[in-house]
Enzyme design. Structure first.
Site, short mmCIF file in Angstrom:
data_model
loop_
_atom_site.label_atom_id
_atom_site.label_comp_id
_atom_site.label_asym_id
_atom_site.label_seq_id
_atom_site.Cartn_x
_atom_site.Cartn_y
_atom_site.Cartn_z
N ARG A 1 0.83 -1.21 0.00
CA ARG A 1 0.00 0.00 0.00
C ARG A 1 0.87 1.26 0.00
O ARG A 1 1.88 1.32 0.71
CB ARG A 1 -0.93 0.01 1.21
CG ARG A 1 -1.97 -1.08 1.12
CD ARG A 1 -3.08 -0.96 2.14
NE ARG A 1 -3.82 -2.22 2.17
CZ ARG A 1 -4.74 -2.60 1.29
NH1 ARG A 1 -5.07 -1.78 0.30
NH2 ARG A 1 -5.33 -3.77 1.38
N ASP A 2 0.46 2.24 -0.81
CA ASP A 2 1.17 3.52 -0.85
C ASP A 2 1.02 4.21 0.50
O ASP A 2 -0.06 4.25 1.09
CB ASP A 2 0.61 4.40 -1.98
CG ASP A 2 1.54 5.54 -2.33
OD1 ASP A 2 2.11 5.52 -3.43
OD2 ASP A 2 1.70 6.46 -1.49
N ILE A 3 2.12 4.80 0.99
CA ILE A 3 2.14 5.44 2.30
C ILE A 3 1.34 6.74 2.30
O ILE A 3 0.92 7.22 3.35
CB ILE A 3 3.62 5.68 2.72
CG1 ILE A 3 3.77 5.74 4.22
CG2 ILE A 3 4.20 6.90 2.04
CD1 ILE A 3 5.21 5.70 4.68
N ASN B 1 4.83 6.55 -13.74
CA ASN B 1 5.32 7.91 -13.92
C ASN B 1 6.76 7.90 -14.41
O ASN B 1 7.54 7.01 -14.07
CB ASN B 1 5.25 8.69 -12.59
CG ASN B 1 3.82 8.96 -12.16
OD1 ASN B 1 2.95 9.19 -12.99
ND2 ASN B 1 3.57 8.93 -10.86
N VAL C 1 10.32 8.35 -6.93
CA VAL C 1 11.09 7.22 -6.40
C VAL C 1 11.69 6.43 -7.56
O VAL C 1 10.94 5.94 -8.43
CB VAL C 1 10.21 6.30 -5.51
CG1 VAL C 1 11.01 5.09 -5.05
CG2 VAL C 1 9.69 7.07 -4.30
N HIS D 1 7.83 1.35 -10.37
CA HIS D 1 6.62 0.99 -9.62
C HIS D 1 5.39 1.36 -10.44
O HIS D 1 5.34 2.42 -11.05
CB HIS D 1 6.58 1.68 -8.25
CG HIS D 1 6.81 3.16 -8.32
ND1 HIS D 1 8.07 3.70 -8.43
CD2 HIS D 1 5.95 4.20 -8.29
CE1 HIS D 1 7.97 5.01 -8.48
NE2 HIS D 1 6.70 5.35 -8.40
N HIS E 1 1.46 2.20 -10.10
CA HIS E 1 0.40 2.56 -9.17
C HIS E 1 -0.89 1.85 -9.58
O HIS E 1 -1.26 1.88 -10.76
CB HIS E 1 0.13 4.07 -9.21
CG HIS E 1 1.29 4.93 -8.82
ND1 HIS E 1 1.36 5.56 -7.59
CD2 HIS E 1 2.42 5.30 -9.48
CE1 HIS E 1 2.48 6.28 -7.53
NE2 HIS E 1 3.13 6.14 -8.66
P1 AMP Z 1 6.11 8.39 -7.97
O1 AMP Z 1 5.70 9.82 -7.86
O2 AMP Z 1 5.49 7.68 -9.14
O3 AMP Z 1 7.62 8.21 -7.91
O4 AMP Z 1 5.47 7.68 -6.73
C1 AMP Z 1 6.16 7.32 -5.57
C2 AMP Z 1 5.14 6.84 -4.59
O5 AMP Z 1 5.81 6.14 -3.56
C3 AMP Z 1 4.35 7.97 -3.92
O6 AMP Z 1 2.94 7.76 -4.18
C4 AMP Z 1 4.69 7.82 -2.45
O7 AMP Z 1 3.61 8.12 -1.60
C5 AMP Z 1 5.11 6.37 -2.36
N1 AMP Z 1 6.02 6.02 -1.26
C6 AMP Z 1 7.17 6.65 -0.94
N2 AMP Z 1 7.75 6.03 0.12
C7 AMP Z 1 6.94 5.00 0.44
C8 AMP Z 1 6.98 3.98 1.45
N3 AMP Z 1 7.98 3.90 2.35
N4 AMP Z 1 5.96 3.07 1.51
C9 AMP Z 1 4.95 3.15 0.62
N5 AMP Z 1 4.86 4.07 -0.35
C10 AMP Z 1 5.83 4.99 -0.44
#
Ligand code: AMP
Ligand code: ZN
Length: 118
Positions: A31-33, A91, A100, A104, A106
């Site tokens: 799950r996204d944080i 993204n 990040v 990944h 979403h």
């Molecule tokens: P992006 O903008 O596509 O790089 O998305 C990165 C996503 O990673 C964001 O939606 C963040 O909320 C999520 N994220 C960052 N750190 C964590 C974490 N430790 N656990 C879960 N989700 C995370």
């Protein structure tokens, strides 16, 4: 291969806590944080691949698997029906909003998504 400073590599390795909803030999979903929808799950390859720009021909099977797992987790969340549904997002770059650098996907659902995206 893992990247020592990569947060998602640490989640895959179990070194950082996360709410994992699916895991197999090739991918992990958690799950996204900072959820942007009632259901917001990230599906990542277990191996460190920074971005879609770093994919090679050998990763094509992995990416197909990742999409199938995205649908599977949507089924687990009971949104994989045509009257509910979900959105998959990858993204890249500043305009795409990439933050990040561990690939990944979403999986967003549980509410009506706007189009075009903001
Ligand atoms: P992006 O903008 O596509 O790089 O998305 C990165 C996503 O990673 C964001 O939606 C963040 O909320 C999520 N994220 C960052 N750190 C964590 C974490 N430790 N656990 C879960 N989700 C995370
Ligand atoms: Zn990584």
């Amino acid at each position: 291969m893992t990247d020592q400073d990569c947060i998602f590599c640490k989640i895959v390795a179990g070194e950082v806590p996360s709410d994992i909803v699916y895991k197999d030999e090739h991918v992990t979903a958690f799950r996204d944080i900072n959820p942007q929808a009632p259901i917001h799950i990230l599906v990542v390859p277990n191996r460190h691949i920074a971005t879609t720009a770093d994919l090679t021909a050998e990763d094509e099977g992995l990416m197909g698997h990742l999409v199938r797992v995205a649908h599977l987790v949507a089924e687990q969340e009971q949104i994989a029906t045509s009257d509910r549904g979900y959105r998959l997002v990858l993204n890249y770059g500043k305009d795409g909003g990439l933050l990040v650098y561990h690939l990944h996907m979403h999986v967003l659902g549980g509410r009506r998504m706007g189009w075009p995206p903001g």
